[in-house]
Motif scaffolding. Structure first.
Motif, short mmCIF file in Angstrom:
data_model
loop_
_atom_site.label_atom_id
_atom_site.label_comp_id
_atom_site.label_asym_id
_atom_site.label_seq_id
_atom_site.Cartn_x
_atom_site.Cartn_y
_atom_site.Cartn_z
N ASN A 203 99.91 29.51 37.04
CA ASN A 203 100.89 30.60 37.13
C ASN A 203 101.79 30.29 38.32
O ASN A 203 101.31 29.88 39.38
N VAL A 204 103.10 30.48 38.16
CA VAL A 204 104.04 30.18 39.23
C VAL A 204 103.82 31.06 40.46
O VAL A 204 104.37 30.80 41.52
N SER A 205 103.03 32.10 40.32
CA SER A 205 102.74 32.98 41.45
C SER A 205 101.28 32.90 41.87
O SER A 205 100.76 33.82 42.49
N ASN A 206 100.63 31.79 41.53
CA ASN A 206 99.24 31.58 41.97
C ASN A 206 99.17 30.22 42.66
O ASN A 206 99.18 29.18 42.01
N TYR A 207 99.11 30.24 43.98
CA TYR A 207 99.18 28.99 44.72
C TYR A 207 98.59 29.16 46.11
O TYR A 207 98.38 30.27 46.61
N SER A 208 98.32 28.04 46.76
CA SER A 208 97.85 28.05 48.14
C SER A 208 98.14 26.68 48.74
O SER A 208 98.75 25.82 48.10
N SER A 209 97.70 26.47 49.96
CA SER A 209 97.87 25.18 50.64
C SER A 209 96.53 24.74 51.19
O SER A 209 95.59 25.54 51.32
N ALA A 210 96.43 23.46 51.53
CA ALA A 210 95.19 22.95 52.10
C ALA A 210 94.84 23.67 53.40
O ALA A 210 93.68 23.99 53.65
N GLN A 211 95.85 23.95 54.21
CA GLN A 211 95.59 24.66 55.47
C GLN A 211 95.06 26.07 55.23
O GLN A 211 94.17 26.54 55.94
N ASP A 212 95.62 26.74 54.22
CA ASP A 212 95.15 28.10 53.92
C ASP A 212 93.75 28.07 53.33
O ASP A 212 92.92 28.96 53.62
N ILE A 213 93.47 27.10 52.48
CA ILE A 213 92.11 26.94 51.96
C ILE A 213 91.13 26.71 53.11
O ILE A 213 90.01 27.25 53.12
N TYR A 214 91.55 25.94 54.09
CA TYR A 214 90.73 25.71 55.28
C TYR A 214 90.43 27.02 56.00
O TYR A 214 89.28 27.29 56.37
N ARG A 215 91.44 27.87 56.17
CA ARG A 215 91.23 29.17 56.83
C ARG A 215 90.21 30.01 56.06
O ARG A 215 89.33 30.63 56.66
N LEU A 216 90.34 30.04 54.75
CA LEU A 216 89.44 30.84 53.92
C LEU A 216 88.02 30.29 53.95
O LEU A 216 87.05 31.04 54.15
N VAL A 217 87.88 28.99 53.75
CA VAL A 217 86.54 28.39 53.72
C VAL A 217 85.86 28.53 55.07
O VAL A 217 84.64 28.77 55.14
N LYS A 218 86.62 28.40 56.14
CA LYS A 218 86.03 28.55 57.47
C LYS A 218 85.43 29.95 57.65
O LYS A 218 84.32 30.10 58.19
N ALA A 219 86.13 30.97 57.16
CA ALA A 219 85.61 32.33 57.23
C ALA A 219 84.35 32.48 56.38
O ALA A 219 83.38 33.14 56.78
N MET A 220 84.34 31.85 55.21
CA MET A 220 83.19 31.94 54.32
C MET A 220 81.99 31.17 54.87
O MET A 220 80.84 31.60 54.73
#
Length: 307
Positions: A203-220
């Motif tokens: 979906n053109v409105s479903n996206y992220s970046s490696a840096q943002d994935i890093y932020r999320l995974v770090k919290a998890m």
């Protein structure tokens, strides 16, 4: 007389065309973000939605040419030190890496020990799928595990509806799961991220970046979310209503390498392959691969760079 008829016909054609154009324009611009989630058929990949991104999956960076991924990060978690990266700030389609936020949002607003009764809105036959059917009663924590291990699409959809119900009862207000996902992303300062569905369908409105994935995974990781899932090769459970379910792990590397621990995988034709893994050595290292034609190979190439 013929001229008058011609002019009248022309006026009618212009009026009808104007009406049709107005209707289509309003339909195209109608917001879809707050509509109820109805399963695979609900997600129209060609809809015009706010916060669209035009993804560039073709260009190749002039760094390590042996790595095919559009974007990647290799991070030493002991000091949050980035050892290598490519286009890590760029918004890209992430396929089922989306489910990381789905699980995190459920954990934030729900209770893993709750029971949930499956409805017709939770049925999602697109694989990976648990084969959930209306009337079955399951534990939320089992759905979470099925999503992290087997990336089950119906598991993610059911979790989204469970959380909406839970939030509505707790706050006496209706809020869509997508709004909760995006709200949570903002709280984590995931500025290159937008969610449009809980599964990761293109979906053109479903996206992220490696840096943002890093932020999320770090919290998890700080909440030890993955410690019961990252070495599972499969997952089976029996629901409260007696139905049996099973799913196989989408990450095949964790069973082959003792120092590698699975976090999440993703794949669609548009997003290509994505993969997040933890490698435990003298330090813990996070490996993020996005937009790869061979996510396993790229992950192992990053692993080979570690001391």
């Amino acid at each position: 007389m013929k001229l008058i008829k011609f002019i009248l016909v022309l006026i009618i054609v212009i009026l009808v065309s104007s009406i049709i154009f107005a209707v289509l324009s309003n339909s195209a611009s109608a917001p879809t973000e707050n509509l109820p989630i109805l399963g695979a058929n609900f997600f129209n990949h060609n809809q015009k939605i706010e916060n669209q991104v035009s993804f560039d999956l073709t260009s190749v960076a002039e760094d390590d040419q042996s790595i095919e991924a559009v974007s990647y990060m290799l991070i030493d978690l002991s000091g949050d030190k980035v050892l290598s990266e490519r286009r890590s700030e760029e918004s890209l389609p992430i396929a089922s890496l989306t489910k990381l936020m789905t699980v995190w949002t459920v954990l934030k607003f729900g209770n893993p020990d709750d029971n949930y009764t499956i409805t017709s809105n939770d049925v999602e036959p697109i694989n990976p799928s648990l084969g959930l059917q209306p009337g079955q009663v399951v534990k939320v924590k089992d759905l979470i595990t099925s999503v992290l291990v087997g990336s089950t699409n119906d598991g993610a959809l059911a979790l989204s509806h469970y959380t909406e119900q839970k939030y509505s009862k707790s706050n006496d207000a209706k809020t869509s799961f997508i709004e909760l996902m995006n709200q949570t992303a903002k709280e984590l300062e995931m500025t290159s991220t937008r969610y449009a569905n809980p599964i990761g369908f293109d979906n053109v409105s479903n996206y992220s970046s490696a840096q943002d994935i890093y932020r999320l995974v770090k919290a998890m990781l700080a909440k030890k979310v993955f410690e019961q899932t990252w070495k599972k090769s499969s997952f089976s459970f029996t629901g409260i209503s007696g139905s049996s379910f099973s799913t196989s792990a989408t990450n095949k590397l964790a069973a082959q390498y003792s120092d590698l621990f699975a976090i999440k995988t993703g794949y669609t034709n548009e997003a290509l392959g994505s993969m997040v893994n933890l490698v435990k050595r003298d330090h813990d290292y996070l490996l993020i691969v996005i937009g790869s034609a061979n996510r396993e190979s790229d992950t192992l190439k990053l692993r080979s760079q570690l001391p």
